[in-house]
Design an enzyme around this catalytic site. Structure first.
Site, short mmCIF file in Angstrom:
data_model
loop_
_atom_site.label_atom_id
_atom_site.label_comp_id
_atom_site.label_asym_id
_atom_site.label_seq_id
_atom_site.Cartn_x
_atom_site.Cartn_y
_atom_site.Cartn_z
N MET A 287 -12.12 -5.61 5.39
CA MET A 287 -11.20 -4.74 6.15
C MET A 287 -10.88 -5.41 7.47
O MET A 287 -11.78 -5.85 8.21
CB MET A 287 -11.84 -3.37 6.40
CG MET A 287 -12.00 -2.49 5.17
SD MET A 287 -10.48 -2.14 4.27
CE MET A 287 -9.49 -1.30 5.51
N HIS B 180 -1.41 -1.19 -4.21
CA HIS B 180 -2.66 -0.75 -3.59
C HIS B 180 -2.60 0.76 -3.33
O HIS B 180 -1.62 1.26 -2.79
CB HIS B 180 -2.83 -1.52 -2.27
CG HIS B 180 -4.13 -1.31 -1.57
ND1 HIS B 180 -5.30 -1.94 -1.94
CD2 HIS B 180 -4.44 -0.56 -0.48
CE1 HIS B 180 -6.27 -1.58 -1.12
NE2 HIS B 180 -5.78 -0.74 -0.23
N MET C 4 -8.71 8.63 0.27
CA MET C 4 -9.57 9.03 1.40
C MET C 4 -10.00 10.48 1.20
O MET C 4 -9.20 11.31 0.76
CB MET C 4 -8.82 8.91 2.73
CG MET C 4 -8.22 7.53 2.97
SD MET C 4 -7.46 7.42 4.59
CE MET C 4 -6.53 5.89 4.44
N ASP D 44 -7.12 -6.17 4.32
CA ASP D 44 -6.42 -4.89 4.35
C ASP D 44 -6.43 -4.34 5.77
O ASP D 44 -7.50 -4.07 6.33
CB ASP D 44 -7.17 -3.93 3.39
CG ASP D 44 -6.50 -2.58 3.25
OD1 ASP D 44 -5.44 -2.35 3.87
OD2 ASP D 44 -7.06 -1.73 2.51
N ASP E 49 -4.70 3.93 -1.57
CA ASP E 49 -5.77 4.27 -0.64
C ASP E 49 -6.22 5.72 -0.83
O ASP E 49 -5.49 6.64 -0.49
CB ASP E 49 -5.28 4.08 0.80
CG ASP E 49 -5.14 2.61 1.15
OD1 ASP E 49 -6.13 1.88 0.99
OD2 ASP E 49 -4.04 2.21 1.55
N SER F 124 0.84 -1.20 0.00
CA SER F 124 0.00 0.00 0.00
C SER F 124 0.88 1.25 0.00
O SER F 124 1.63 1.51 0.94
CB SER F 124 -0.90 0.01 1.24
OG SER F 124 -1.50 1.29 1.35
N HIS G 263 -8.38 1.66 -3.85
CA HIS G 263 -9.34 1.45 -2.77
C HIS G 263 -9.95 2.81 -2.42
O HIS G 263 -9.28 3.66 -1.83
CB HIS G 263 -8.58 0.84 -1.58
CG HIS G 263 -9.39 0.63 -0.35
ND1 HIS G 263 -8.83 0.34 0.88
CD2 HIS G 263 -10.73 0.66 -0.12
CE1 HIS G 263 -9.77 0.20 1.78
NE2 HIS G 263 -10.94 0.41 1.21
N MET H 92 -11.99 5.05 -0.30
CA MET H 92 -12.65 5.27 0.99
C MET H 92 -13.26 6.67 0.92
O MET H 92 -12.78 7.62 1.55
CB MET H 92 -11.62 5.14 2.13
CG MET H 92 -11.26 3.69 2.41
SD MET H 92 -9.74 3.53 3.36
CE MET H 92 -8.56 3.60 2.03
C1 DX5 Z 1 -6.39 1.60 5.83
C2 DX5 Z 1 -5.98 1.39 4.40
C3 DX5 Z 1 -4.89 0.40 4.25
C4 DX5 Z 1 -3.58 0.77 4.87
C5 DX5 Z 1 -3.02 -0.48 5.46
O1 DX5 Z 1 -7.50 2.41 5.90
O2 DX5 Z 1 -7.08 0.95 3.62
O3 DX5 Z 1 -4.70 -0.01 2.89
O4 DX5 Z 1 -2.65 1.31 3.97
O5 DX5 Z 1 -1.91 -0.15 6.22
P1 DX5 Z 1 -1.22 -1.15 7.21
O6 DX5 Z 1 -0.77 -2.34 6.41
O7 DX5 Z 1 -0.07 -0.34 7.74
O8 DX5 Z 1 -2.21 -1.53 8.27
ZN ZN Z 2 -6.66 0.03 1.54
#
Ligand code: DX5
Ligand code: ZN
Length: 242
Positions: free
Chosen positions: A143, A39, A43, A181, A41, A14, A72, A74
């Site tokens: 998750m 990956h 947000m 994840d 993320d 990620s 991903h 969010m």
């Molecule tokens: C959390 C994200 C993850 C995050 C995971 O909201 O969706 O993808 O990057 O990070 P680690 O592996 O550090 O928990």
């Molecule tokens: Zn993620």
């Protein structure tokens, strides 16, 4: 052509935990180490409190790696962003079950762009809500932490939830990845794999220092996860006991 079978294990570093000042080096390192997807993320400060990045970072990653880009979202009302992330070079887009009114319609909007469609579920949402839509999606993302930040601990209730999804995928022989994840590290990944996950997102355990005082080594991070997965992967290959 099938995409999820046979049950091989896929690692997805990620980018959230990477050093953006040397993103090219970091992405080259994880690709060299045998990562399967990258990956990303996204947000929006609404669906989750944090804000990260939009399509321009996906465009940058597209130039830096040939790994499939696993986005991903969010974000609230994610379907409005599908077009922009598709143009930026995303290969997969995952939306949250909790962020859409109709997850099947959202998946269709993603597939209509020629992308793989994923649906994610937060730890507090009943897992039964995900099961009926599995035949309509390419990636089920369970998750294993509350979404919103990297570096959190793997939640203990996760294996039970993963196992429910694995049972539903196998019972219908679906061509759907089961991704996890959050909190995935060498000491947790086997628990997720034994419960039935086949696709593992990892941020901190790949991109952050593995011991105090040591520099980060993303290549070693990916290799350590692969190594930790080996026994679970072998167990997963065995036919179920009759
Ligand atoms: C959390 C994200 C993850 C995050 C995971 O909201 O969706 O993808 O990057 O990070 P680690 O592996 O550090 O928990
Ligand atoms: Zn993620």
């Amino acid at each position: 052509m099938t995409w999820a079978k046979p049950r091989e294990m896929r690692l997805c570093p990620s980018v959230l935990s990477a050093d953006f000042a040397k993103l090219g080096e970091e992405l080259a390192a994880v690709q060299r180490a045998g990562a399967d997807f990258l990956h990303l993320d996204v947000m929006d400060g609404q669906f989750v409190p944090n804000v990260t990045f939009g399509p321009i970072i996906v465009t940058a990653c597209r130039k830096l790696t040939s790994l499939p880009l696993d986005v991903h979202l969010m974000v609230a009302n994610p379907v409005r962003f599908v077009e922009g992330f598709a143009r930026a070079g995303a290969d997969h887009i995952t939306v949250h079950l909790e962020a859409v009114i109709d997850a099947v319609a959202a998946a269709r909007a993603i597939r209509d762009r020629g992308l793989r469609a994923g649906v994610a579920i937060k730890p507090g949402t009943p897992i039964e809500r995900l099961l009926p839509i599995l035949p309509e999606i390419d990636i089920a993302l369970v998750m294993t932490v509350e979404p919103g930040a990297g570096g959190q601990a793997f939640l203990a209730q996760s294996p039970k939830r993963i196992a429910r999804v694995r049972a539903a995928i196998d019972a219908q022989d679906l061509d759907c990845l089961l991704q996890v994840d959050g909190g995935i590290a060498p000491d947790t990944i086997a628990r997720a794999a034994d419960a039935g996950a086949d696709t593992f997102v990892a941020g901190h355990s790949v991109f952050r220092a593995h011991a105090p005082g040591e520099p980060p080594d993303p290549e070693a991070g990916v290799r350590a996860l692969r190594e930790a997965l080996r026994p679970a992967a072998a167990r997963g290959q065995r036919p179920p006991a009759s």
